[in-house]
Write a protein that holds these residues in place. Structure first.
Motif, PDB file in Angstrom:
ATOM      1  N   VAL A 164      -5.044   6.155   0.655  1.00  0.00           N
ATOM      2  CA  VAL A 164      -4.441   4.822   0.685  1.00  0.00           C
ATOM      3  C   VAL A 164      -4.641   4.210  -0.688  1.00  0.00           C
ATOM      4  O   VAL A 164      -5.768   4.109  -1.182  1.00  0.00           O
ATOM      5  CB  VAL A 164      -5.092   3.923   1.762  1.00  0.00           C
ATOM      6  N   PRO A 202      -7.773  -0.560   4.731  1.00  0.00           N
ATOM      7  CA  PRO A 202      -7.301   0.451   3.780  1.00  0.00           C
ATOM      8  C   PRO A 202      -8.426   1.154   3.017  1.00  0.00           C
ATOM      9  O   PRO A 202      -8.253   2.292   2.583  1.00  0.00           O
ATOM     10  CB  PRO A 202      -6.417  -0.340   2.816  1.00  0.00           C
ATOM     11  N   ALA A 217      -1.123   5.206  10.744  1.00  0.00           N
ATOM     12  CA  ALA A 217      -0.452   6.233   9.952  1.00  0.00           C
ATOM     13  C   ALA A 217      -0.364   7.469  10.831  1.00  0.00           C
ATOM     14  O   ALA A 217      -1.353   7.902  11.430  1.00  0.00           O
ATOM     15  CB  ALA A 217      -1.251   6.548   8.686  1.00  0.00           C
ATOM     16  N   TYR A 253       0.724   5.309   0.993  1.00  0.00           N
ATOM     17  CA  TYR A 253      -0.002   6.293   1.792  1.00  0.00           C
ATOM     18  C   TYR A 253       0.462   7.657   1.302  1.00  0.00           C
ATOM     19  O   TYR A 253       1.634   7.999   1.417  1.00  0.00           O
ATOM     20  CB  TYR A 253       0.298   6.075   3.274  1.00  0.00           C
ATOM     21  N   PRO A 276      -9.935   4.335   6.044  1.00  0.00           N
ATOM     22  CA  PRO A 276      -9.064   4.842   7.109  1.00  0.00           C
ATOM     23  C   PRO A 276      -9.863   5.718   8.078  1.00  0.00           C
ATOM     24  O   PRO A 276     -10.774   6.438   7.669  1.00  0.00           O
ATOM     25  CB  PRO A 276      -8.004   5.646   6.358  1.00  0.00           C
ATOM     26  N   ILE A 278       4.373   5.319   8.628  1.00  0.00           N
ATOM     27  CA  ILE A 278       3.524   4.156   8.907  1.00  0.00           C
ATOM     28  C   ILE A 278       4.211   3.252   9.916  1.00  0.00           C
ATOM     29  O   ILE A 278       5.406   2.967   9.797  1.00  0.00           O
ATOM     30  CB  ILE A 278       3.255   3.352   7.613  1.00  0.00           C
ATOM     31  N   LYS A 281      -9.636   7.213   1.552  1.00  0.00           N
ATOM     32  CA  LYS A 281      -8.954   8.442   1.947  1.00  0.00           C
ATOM     33  C   LYS A 281      -9.673   9.048   3.136  1.00  0.00           C
ATOM     34  O   LYS A 281     -10.823   8.720   3.421  1.00  0.00           O
ATOM     35  CB  LYS A 281      -8.872   9.436   0.797  1.00  0.00           C
ATOM     36  N   TYR A 283       0.841  -1.191   0.000  1.00  0.00           N
ATOM     37  CA  TYR A 283       0.000   0.000   0.000  1.00  0.00           C
ATOM     38  C   TYR A 283       0.879   1.243   0.000  1.00  0.00           C
ATOM     39  O   TYR A 283       1.941   1.262   0.630  1.00  0.00           O
ATOM     40  CB  TYR A 283      -0.913   0.042   1.230  1.00  0.00           C
ATOM     41  N   VAL A 342      -5.300   2.572   9.767  1.00  0.00           N
ATOM     42  CA  VAL A 342      -5.369   2.132   8.368  1.00  0.00           C
ATOM     43  C   VAL A 342      -5.496   0.613   8.268  1.00  0.00           C
ATOM     44  O   VAL A 342      -5.164   0.023   7.247  1.00  0.00           O
ATOM     45  CB  VAL A 342      -4.159   2.659   7.547  1.00  0.00           C
TER      46      VAL A 342
END
Length: 106
Positions: free
Chosen positions: A39, A86, A69, A30, A89, A64, A53, A28, A83
């Motif tokens: 994400v 994903p 995060a 970020y 978030p 992270i 997001k 992933y 997160v």
């Protein structure tokens, strides 16, 4: 490689507009862009996919650690985002740094 050696870099994909910071963990990415943390699934580098997001007071840097995060949010201080999912978030909390936060390290 030594000084003066040429390297070749090819663009394979792009997502979104201007970004201030990005971090990668477990397939992933970020991405801090504007006041948002996005994400993206980057397991296929040629086709990054937005998963989720979260809008924040700002987003200038991200680090992270596990399922968290940590986002430096400018005047918004430090934001802590879960997160673990994903696609969704979630802001857990934050800390007012009594000044602008532009960088974060974990």
């Amino acid at each position: 490689m030594g000084p003066g050696d040429e390297i070749s870099v090819d663009l394979v994909a792009q997502w979104g507009g201007p970004a201030s910071s990005a971090a990668e963990s477990g397939g992933y990415a970020y991405l801090c862009y504007g006041p948002n943390l996005a994400v993206l699934d980057v397991s296929d580098l040629a086709n990054p996919t937005l998963l989720g997001k979260v809008a924040l007071a700002g987003a200038s840097d991200v680090a992270i650690s596990g399922n968290l995060a940590y986002v430096a949010a400018g005047a918004g201080g430090l934001e802590i985002i879960d997160v673990s999912n994903p696609a969704a978030p979630v802001r857990l909390g934050g800390y007012d740094t009594s000044g602008n936060a532009y960088d974060v390290f974990v």
